[in-house]
Write an enzyme that holds these catalytic residues in place. Structure first.
Site, mmCIF file in Angstrom:
data_model
loop_
_atom_site.group_PDB
_atom_site.id
_atom_site.type_symbol
_atom_site.label_atom_id
_atom_site.label_comp_id
_atom_site.label_asym_id
_atom_site.label_seq_id
_atom_site.Cartn_x
_atom_site.Cartn_y
_atom_site.Cartn_z
ATOM 1 N N SER A 59 0.869 -1.281 -0.178
ATOM 2 C CA SER A 59 -0.086 0.153 0.006
ATOM 3 C C SER A 59 0.976 1.325 0.025
ATOM 4 O O SER A 59 0.387 2.255 -0.368
ATOM 5 C CB SER A 59 -0.982 -0.008 1.284
ATOM 6 N N GLU B 148 -8.966 -10.141 3.481
ATOM 7 C CA GLU B 148 -9.383 -8.779 3.197
ATOM 8 C C GLU B 148 -10.827 -8.576 2.407
ATOM 9 O O GLU B 148 -11.032 -9.307 1.480
ATOM 10 C CB GLU B 148 -8.293 -8.029 2.306
ATOM 11 N N LYS C 42 4.870 -11.369 3.392
ATOM 12 C CA LYS C 42 3.321 -11.621 3.144
ATOM 13 C C LYS C 42 3.156 -11.774 1.744
ATOM 14 O O LYS C 42 3.717 -10.907 0.818
ATOM 15 C CB LYS C 42 2.389 -10.125 3.580
HETATM 16 O O1 KIV Z 1 -0.395 -3.523 1.601
HETATM 17 C C1 KIV Z 1 -1.234 -3.423 2.717
HETATM 18 O O2 KIV Z 1 -1.265 -2.472 3.133
HETATM 19 C C2 KIV Z 1 -2.034 -4.420 2.704
HETATM 20 C C3 KIV Z 1 -2.872 -4.569 4.034
HETATM 21 C C4 KIV Z 1 -3.523 -3.307 4.681
HETATM 22 C C5 KIV Z 1 -3.394 -5.945 4.465
HETATM 23 O O3 KIV Z 1 -1.780 -5.683 2.370
#
Ligand code: KIV
Length: 283
Positions: free
Chosen positions: A46, A183, A113
């Site tokens: 993000s 999500e 992640k």
């Molecule tokens: O990139 C991100 O911030 C995310 C989440 C908010 C889960 O993947």
């Protein structure tokens, strides 16, 4: 102060204690968030949107993710630092994914992640976890699949897709993932999936039943105004705090109220005299 580990995160689910998680992208913010007691700090892709101004998360690559990850890691003592594998860093081959995950761990992440739950992602997850790189999975609405999903749409609104996501989640759990971000899925789907997994779910727009919650820090602090999803709760309005502070600064500069004496470095009297200035006491 003990570092949070994947094992601690799994224990929180067993103990019935909710897991707190938020994103951060820089040293000073990560330091504040860590000292406040958060369990997991996600260096999310993000960052492409809130730090770099791209319209989607596709804009960010490994170079930027490594810089943000190392900055955050330097500010954190206790929280687990999880770094997102950005779009394009693992799609070409398992080897590419392993190499890039290693680079994020070298940059200071404690885990990575990865979005998606296909058999390919399950295989990558197994390769990483067996080689000492903890993996947080990400299912439901997965922003890197935006083009395939056809927009920002709530997922698992029905039983069939809920069962499909659960199947993927169970495979990722078997492959060694220590948790799953869910999500933008219906609250019922999140509850159904959470109850059938041993590992914790961390929800974002997934209701109350997940084992933890995660949000983007710029949304929480009211700093990013381009797009505010329904699931965000704003805890501050930094946009106005920053704007008011900068307006005061501009006004002080224009009206010569800044700098004041306490902000100024001065010569001693002897040196002042050589330049023809009166002594400090007389001026
Ligand atoms: O990139 C991100 O911030 C995310 C989440 C908010 C889960 O993947």
């Amino acid at each position: 102060m003990k570092k949070v580990t994947p094992e601690n995160i799994k224990l929180l689910k067993r103990a019935g204690e909710k897991i707190s998680s938020i994103t951060a992208y820089d040293y000073s913010t990560a330091r504040i968030v860590d000292k406040a007691g958060i369990d997991i700090i996600l260096v999310g892709d993000s960052a492409a949107m809130v730090m770099l101004g791209y319209p989607t998360t596709h804009g960010i690559g490994m170079n930027e993710m490594k810089i943000f990850t190392s900055a955050v890691a330097r500010g954190v003592e206790r929280a687990m630092v999880v770094a997102d594998m950005p779009f394009g860093s693992y799609q070409a081959s398992i080897e590419q994914g392993v190499t890039n995950a290693c680079d994020l761990i070298i940059a200071g992440a404690n885990a990575v992640k990865i979005e998606g739950g296909s058999d390919y992602i399950v295989e990558l997850t197994e390769r990483l976890t067996t080689q000492g790189m903890p993996v947080l999975s990400h299912l439901g609405f997965t922003p890197q699949f935006l083009n395939a999903l056809g927009g920002y749409k709530v997922q698992a609104k029905g039983a069939e897709q809920t069962e499909f996501i659960l199947k993927q989640a169970l495979k990722l759990q078997a492959a060694g993932a220590f948790g799953i971000v869910l999500e933008m899925v219906s609250a019922e789907a999140a509850e159904y999936i959470t109850q059938r997994l041993d590992i914790p779910t961390i929800g974002i727009g997934a209701g109350k039943s997940t084992d933890g919650q995660i949000l983007v820090i710029d949304d929480v602090l009211g700093k990013y105004k381009d797009f505010l999803p329904k699931f965000v709760k704003k805890y501050a309005d930094l946009d106005s705090v920053i704007s008011d502070a900068i307006k005061s600064y501009i006004s002080d500069v224009k009206n010569e109220r800044f700098p004041q004496d306490e902000h100024i470095f001065k010569m001693d009297d002897t040196e002042r005299g050589k330049l023809g200035y009166a002594s400090n006491n007389e001026s």
